[in-house]
Design an enzyme around this catalytic site. Structure first.
Site: not given
Length: 384
Positions: A70, A199, A235, A329
């Site tokens: 995110g 998640h 990738t 956070c």
């Protein structure tokens, strides 16, 4: 007894997603950009995941840019739009954004952009009229979080996006906390960009996506191999994205029933704690994420010092109950919550926020036990 009530920080990866990831690691380990059989196998797995995640938000699969999560999706939305412009302009965000929006906005300010931080009411809601007033001729992008991770408040995104559209301004929403918990339809919402994270909906960490409405151009954050239709080089983490896709499919299939169940447990916890005078509800009770309970603690400890949210988190952890003191956070920081400050609360209360977020495994017994333990701490029967 171990009770996990921090599902807004992260969710346990579903067994079905883990199984699909393991199969991918064994059978789809090729580079999805390669043209041979092994590359095609990986590319097929990747595009299946894209279809699954796109279906969760009713979006065309080609509109999804896979990211590492995110945070990258939010940064790509803000920086991708603003960096394609030759001259700095005007950006609008709410004053209750996640740091993954607020900090890039501050970075843009240092680059010459003017940023308006929309105020919110005491429940954390943006006034649509306030957005209308804030829009200027040079406004290039508006970003308003859909479901606030710390206090659970839902914003009227369809109304806000419609106002942006009437003025020809791009509109982004961080829907990380909403995806898999409430229905999402990007066309019905009217958004131009929307961020997701694996998640938060029982997929693995390290996977996310940004919806980009067809016709919207972005400057990529990463240059190199030109993956993701040139919008995000590197990738792709195929196995992680396969897990994301499976989790998204299961979340959509279970969404209606699980949202009702979680809302019932949420309200049960609110009701059981309603008589605790030292707890003050934070966030909007009506417009709220179905799994989200949050309070501010207005209480002094035995030494006469204000009880902080972090102190209560530590004590409940010792009792086997996992909660948080706000966004994961920021939960390790001592500063008052910028979200609660933006909602008009004093520093004492802004340091005393707690968040209890429920999930698939949460039961009525978990709710009742948590309420009892929390009451014992807050009424002095257990030491803080």
């Amino acid at each position: 007894m171990q009770i996990y009530l921090d599902h807004s920080a992260t969710t346990p990866t579903r067994p079905e997603a883990i199984e699909a990831m393991m199969q991918s690691l064994h059978q789809a380990w090729g580079n999805p950009s390669s043209l041979h059989h092994w590359g095609e196998t990986a590319a097929t797995a990747l595009e299946t995941a894209r279809l699954q995640v796109a279906d969760l938000i009713a979006a065309p699969p080609e509109s999804l840019v896979f990211t590492s999560g995110g945070t990258e999706a939010n940064n790509l939305a803000l920086m991708g739009v603003t960096q394609r412009l030759e001259q700095p302009g005007h950006l609008i965000i709410s004053s209750v954004e996640h740091a993954a929006i607020a900090q890039p906005a501050q970075q843009l300010e240092r680059q010459g952009w003017q940023v308006t931080y929309l105020p919110v009411n005491g429940q954390g809601r943006v006034d649509p009229q306030g957005l209308e007033t804030a829009i200027r001729p040079d406004t290039r992008l508006i970003s308003v979080i859909y479901g606030q991770s710390e206090v659970g408040t839902l914003q009227p995104i369809d109304t806000l996006a419609a106002i942006a559209g009437q003025h020809g301004v791009l509109f982004h929403t961080d829907a990380v906390q909403v995806a898999g918990r409430l229905p999402l339809d990007v066309a019905a919402l009217g958004v131009d960009l929307l961020s997701l994270s694996s998640h938060k909906l029982y997929g693995p960490k390290g996977a996310g996506a940004l919806y980009v409405r067809p016709g919207v151009s972005l400057t990529p954050l990463l240059a190199g191999g030109g993956q993701e239709a040139g919008r995000r080089s590197g990738t792709e983490a195929v196995a992680n994205l396969v897990g994301f896709g499976v989790a998204a499919t299961l979340a959509k299939a279970e969404l209606a029933g699980e949202a009702r169940r979680l809302a019932g447990l949420r309200d049960r916890l609110f009701e059981q704690l309603a008589t605790v005078w030292s707890l003050q509800v934070s966030g909007d009770r009506q417009h709220r994420l179905p799994h989200h309970v949050s309070f501010m603690v207005d209480l002094d400890d035995a030494q006469g010092k204000p009880v902080t949210g972090k102190a209560l988190v530590r004590q409940l952890n010792l009792a086997g109950i996992a909660i948080s003191s706000g966004s994961a956070c920021h939960s390790g920081k001592l500063a008052p919550s910028p979200i609660l400050l933006a909602m008009g609360y004093p520093e004492r209360l802004a340091r005393a926020g707690i968040r209890l977020t429920l999930g698939r495994d949460t039961t009525e017994a978990d709710i009742d036990w948590t309420a009892m333990v929390l009451k014992q701490f807050l009424t002095g029967h257990l030491p803080l």
